[in-house]
Design a protein around this motif. Structure first.
Motif, PDB file in Angstrom:
ATOM      1  N   VAL A 101      63.287  45.500  36.531  1.00 13.80           N
ATOM      2  CA  VAL A 101      62.207  44.946  35.710  1.00 13.80           C
ATOM      3  C   VAL A 101      60.942  45.761  35.953  1.00 13.80           C
ATOM      4  CG1 VAL A 101      60.769  42.921  35.245  1.00 13.80           C
ATOM      5  CG2 VAL A 101      63.212  42.632  35.766  1.00 13.80           C
ATOM      6  N   THR A 102      60.321  46.214  34.871  1.00 12.29           N
ATOM      7  CA  THR A 102      59.001  46.840  34.929  1.00 12.29           C
ATOM      8  C   THR A 102      58.031  45.934  34.183  1.00 12.29           C
ATOM      9  OG1 THR A 102      59.275  48.100  32.882  1.00 12.29           O
ATOM     10  CG2 THR A 102      60.089  49.116  34.923  1.00 12.29           C
ATOM     11  N   GLN A 103      56.801  46.388  33.997  1.00  8.16           N
ATOM     12  CA  GLN A 103      55.817  45.548  33.312  1.00  8.16           C
ATOM     13  C   GLN A 103      56.106  45.406  31.819  1.00  8.16           C
ATOM     14  OE1 GLN A 103      53.427  43.578  34.454  1.00  8.16           O
ATOM     15  NE2 GLN A 103      53.982  44.117  36.563  1.00  8.16           N
ATOM     16  N   ASP A 104      56.932  46.273  31.268  1.00  6.81           N
ATOM     17  CA  ASP A 104      57.198  46.157  29.833  1.00  6.81           C
ATOM     18  C   ASP A 104      58.680  46.249  29.468  1.00  6.81           C
ATOM     19  OD1 ASP A 104      57.549  48.798  30.449  1.00  6.81           O
ATOM     20  OD2 ASP A 104      56.259  49.591  28.863  1.00  6.81           O
ATOM     21  N   LYS A 105      59.566  46.394  30.465  1.00  7.89           N
ATOM     22  CA  LYS A 105      60.983  46.483  30.163  1.00  7.89           C
ATOM     23  C   LYS A 105      61.810  45.718  31.191  1.00  7.89           C
ATOM     24  CE  LYS A 105      60.837  50.906  27.695  1.00  7.89           C
ATOM     25  NZ  LYS A 105      61.371  52.287  27.597  1.00  7.89           N
ATOM     26  N   ALA A 106      62.986  45.302  30.735  1.00  4.03           N
ATOM     27  CA  ALA A 106      63.963  44.656  31.616  1.00  4.03           C
ATOM     28  C   ALA A 106      65.339  45.191  31.226  1.00  4.03           C
ATOM     29  CB  ALA A 106      63.912  43.140  31.474  1.00  4.03           C
ATOM     30  N   VAL A 107      66.073  45.698  32.209  1.00  6.50           N
ATOM     31  CA  VAL A 107      67.338  46.365  31.924  1.00  6.50           C
ATOM     32  C   VAL A 107      68.405  45.861  32.894  1.00  6.50           C
ATOM     33  CG1 VAL A 107      68.503  48.587  31.620  1.00  6.50           C
ATOM     34  CG2 VAL A 107      66.037  48.410  31.215  1.00  6.50           C
TER      35      VAL A 107
END
Length: 671
Positions: A101-107
């Motif tokens: 998880v980053t501030q603008d994506k989730a993978v």
């Protein structure tokens, strides 16, 4: 600040309503994020608020990304509900996966067994990467971050080897792995399941050949013999401590384990556990009130780090760890380097892999009773499926009930895989209220199930068809069966690794351009984990020795159509050879016949037919008396019908004559 959070909550509510509308307005079992509006099935989980909360707690930690593995602090494959952080944050409940998880994506990264499941459970906040390699994850991180950024991890959830693999990929890109011992998902997880209240239990003496004191002495001998002279052994895998002390617990569903660590020296034993669950009887059993070399001193489970630090301050100490199951949070405390000794697996895991004579005996007995339960299921379905009375879910419940009535039963060893038609093409599918299908004579059915018993753990898969299978289905099934037989009947030198004979399970499929995308087998425990390392057919499994139990499970899966898997548990036994004695073979201990309707005998070799007929005779000899003892007359008759000798089409008389001749000279280990 208050107004901002009110706005956020409003957006979350709207997002949740939008997701619900998608589920009502779409069709199909998998998400479609490319449509406007996107479609989400009812099985998808709305993760919008959870991701907002996680990103909020990431910011003060100065991390640009957070990695969430699907394991626990003991690197377990099967985990307790309270450790299912990956499932809670993403909605994905498969047993293999990693989220970033980053501030603008989730993978989410997962393997081919779970791609369809992921598309059913993820919402459109998530991207799915069809890969499980660390290289894939680190390449993505390098692309999404910049030089100098920090990637956050919980070091308790990374093995020594896994942490090193990530670090080796990220360090050259000037990215750092930042250890955060307070898990960030736990910080935001309202309603996280509590620790189970159950007390620990000990195995009854009837099932034990080696007392815990014997085992401690055995491991200490190996420490003494080690040329690098360790002074202590740190045990982190849950089955290590449970095996060492002949103890069991109930912290992990389907697995009789309990949260624990052990630090063993030549004159002290320290057990880190939730001490409130150790009864007075167990304290007496463990000799907790004394201080000699066979006395177990109890400490709080969460005190292991501070205790290890104190021990390492002593002069001339060296701690032995197995890197496959020691987490980075403990490993990074063992400094300087001269105080560390490491191997891939601890001596406990290596020793535990070879079952003693009592363990072999009782595990065989458990498989006989387990075969009764599986035969009850197959006999029952043969009668009820044509009447339209069964679903995947009811079939799974039925076999669990049958097992529960067997002697020494302690429940299933994993969630039953009960799958028909296209669901069976998902190697690890388990039915739910939303996905269960009615069983039909027009489709193939795969059931992969197992039981926990005080005297053993079982795991068996059978694939059947109650109608008219196609020629391709019969060929695919028969070639899977050929792979199972070829591994089961092979003879190999002591010390051979499973990876070196694994291709025998695939060869018949490869010959016609077919294959399967999972492993070919895994170790099996004695009232332990159904997947017990380090035995099996993968590259990081240890070499076979006499007395090891492993599954053998080739398969074939045609997407959106059907799935086939044949799985048996077998034990390594000495093989009688003409010119040497240092050879092994397998003896199958799972004792349930294969579906005759799906076997094309015309493509089986003579040796395979001989093995198969010998196996069927063994089923009659070993399971027949147990069926009679339990007054299961109809199931006994079903067993007799399904274990009649199989002969090659068009050459019955010749094959039968040769078969009888070969039986006279066939090695005992293959009968």
């Amino acid at each position: 600040m208050t107004s901002r959070w009110i706005l956020v909550l409003c957006l979350v509510v709207l997002e949740g309503e939008r997701h619900a509308a998608f589920a009502e307005g779409g069709a199909g079992s998998e998400r479609n994020c490319s449509t406007v509006p996107p479609y989400l099935p009812s099985t998808a989980v709305n993760t919008t608020l959870r991701l907002l909360q996680l990103r909020a707690v990431m910011k003060p930690k100065n991390i640009l990304a957070y990695i969430i593995p699907g394991t626990d602090a003991h690197l377990s494959e099967y985990i307790a509900p309270r450790d299912a952080r990956l499932g809670w944050i993403s909605g994905f409940t498969g047993s293999s996966g990693t989220a970033v998880v980053t501030q603008d994506k989730a993978v989410l990264w997962t393997d081919s067994r779970y791609w369809v499941q992921a598309e059913r459970q993820l919402d459109c906040n998530w991207d799915l990467e069809r890969d499980v390699s660390i290289s894939s994850i680190t390449n993505w991180l390098i692309k999404e971050t910049k030089v100098g950024d920090a990637v956050g991890i919980d070091p308790f959830l990374f093995s020594v080897d896994t942490f090193a693999a990530y670090n080796n990929k990220l360090a050259p890109a000037k990215l750092t792995l930042k250890s955060i011992t307070d898990n960030l998902v736990d910080e935001i997880w309202a309603g996280r399941p509590p620790l189970p209240p159950d007390n620990l239990t000990r195995l009854p003496d009837d099932f034990i050949e080696r007392t815990w004191q014997n085992k401690v002495d055995q491991i200490r001998d190996q420490m003494m013999e080690n040329q690098y002279k360790p002074t202590a052994l740190l045990l982190s895998a849950l089955d290590e401590t449970a095996w060492l002390f002949n103890l069991r617990g109930n912290d992990i569903p389907f697995n009789p384990f309990f949260y624990s660590y052990t630090l063993l020296t030549f004159d002290r034993i320290w057990l880190f556990v939730h001490t409130e669950r150790v009864t007075e009887e167990l304290k007496l059993y463990l000799n907790t009130s004394c201080n000699t070399s066979h006395c177990v001193q109890l400490f709080r489970y969460d005190s292991v780090r501070s205790f290890l630090v104190n021990y390492l301050q002593e002069p001339f100490v060296r701690v032995w760890v197995g890197t496959e199951y020691t987490n980075q949070a403990l490993y990074e405390l063992i400094t300087p380097e001269e105080k560390l000794l490491q191997s891939a697996y601890s001596p406990v895991l290596i020793t535990k892999a070879v079952k003693d004579q009592t363990e072999q005996k009782i595990l065989r007995e458990a498989h006989v009773r387990d075969a009764v339960a599986v035969m009850q299921l197959l006999h029952h379905l043969e009668r009820t499926v044509p009447e339209g009375k069964e679903t995947e879910h009811t079939a799974a419940e039925f076999v669990n009930i049958c097992r529960s009535k067997q002697k020494n039963s302690r429940g299933p060893s994993f969630e039953t895989i009960s799958a028909s038609g296209p669901n069976a093409a998902l190697a690890h599918y388990s039915p739910s209220n939303e996905t269960t299908r009615q069983l039909s004579v027009k489709e193939m059915y795969l059931v992969d199930s197992g039981g926990q018993y005080l005297d053993g753990t079982t795991d068996i898969t059978r694939t059947v068809h109650w109608g008219d299978p196609t020629a391709f289905q019969k060929e695919a099934f028969t070639r899977v069966l050929m792979g199972n037989i070829e591994i089961s009947r092979t003879i190999f030198p002591v010390g051979t690794k499973g990876i070196n004979i694994e291709m025998l399970g695939r060869r018949a499929l490869w010959e016609v351009g077919l294959n399967y995308g999972h492993g070919t087998g895994h170790g099996v425990g004695n009232y332990f984990g159904v997947h017990e390392w380090p035995v099996g057919f993968q590259s990081n499994n240890i070499a076979f020795k006499e007395g090891m139990f492993t599954s053998i499970e080739p398969g074939y899966y045609k997407q959106n159509d059907f799935g086939i898997r044949i799985e048996d548990v077998a034990v390594t036994m000495p093989a009688n050879t003409k010119h040497g004695n240092n050879f092994l073979t397998f003896e199958t201990v799972s004792l349930v016949p294969y579906d005759r309707k799906l076997i094309d005998t015309s493509i089986l070799s003579l040796e395979q037919l001989v093995w198969l007929n010998s196996y069927y005779q063994m089923i009659r000899d070993k399971v027949g008396p147990e069926l009679k003892n339990q007054d299961l007359t109809e199931v006994y008759d079903w067993m007799l019908r399904n274990t009649e000798p199989l002969l090659k089409d068009g050459s019955s008389a010749v094959v039968h004559s040769v078969y009888l001749l070969l039986l006279l000279v066939l090695p005992t280990a293959l009968l």
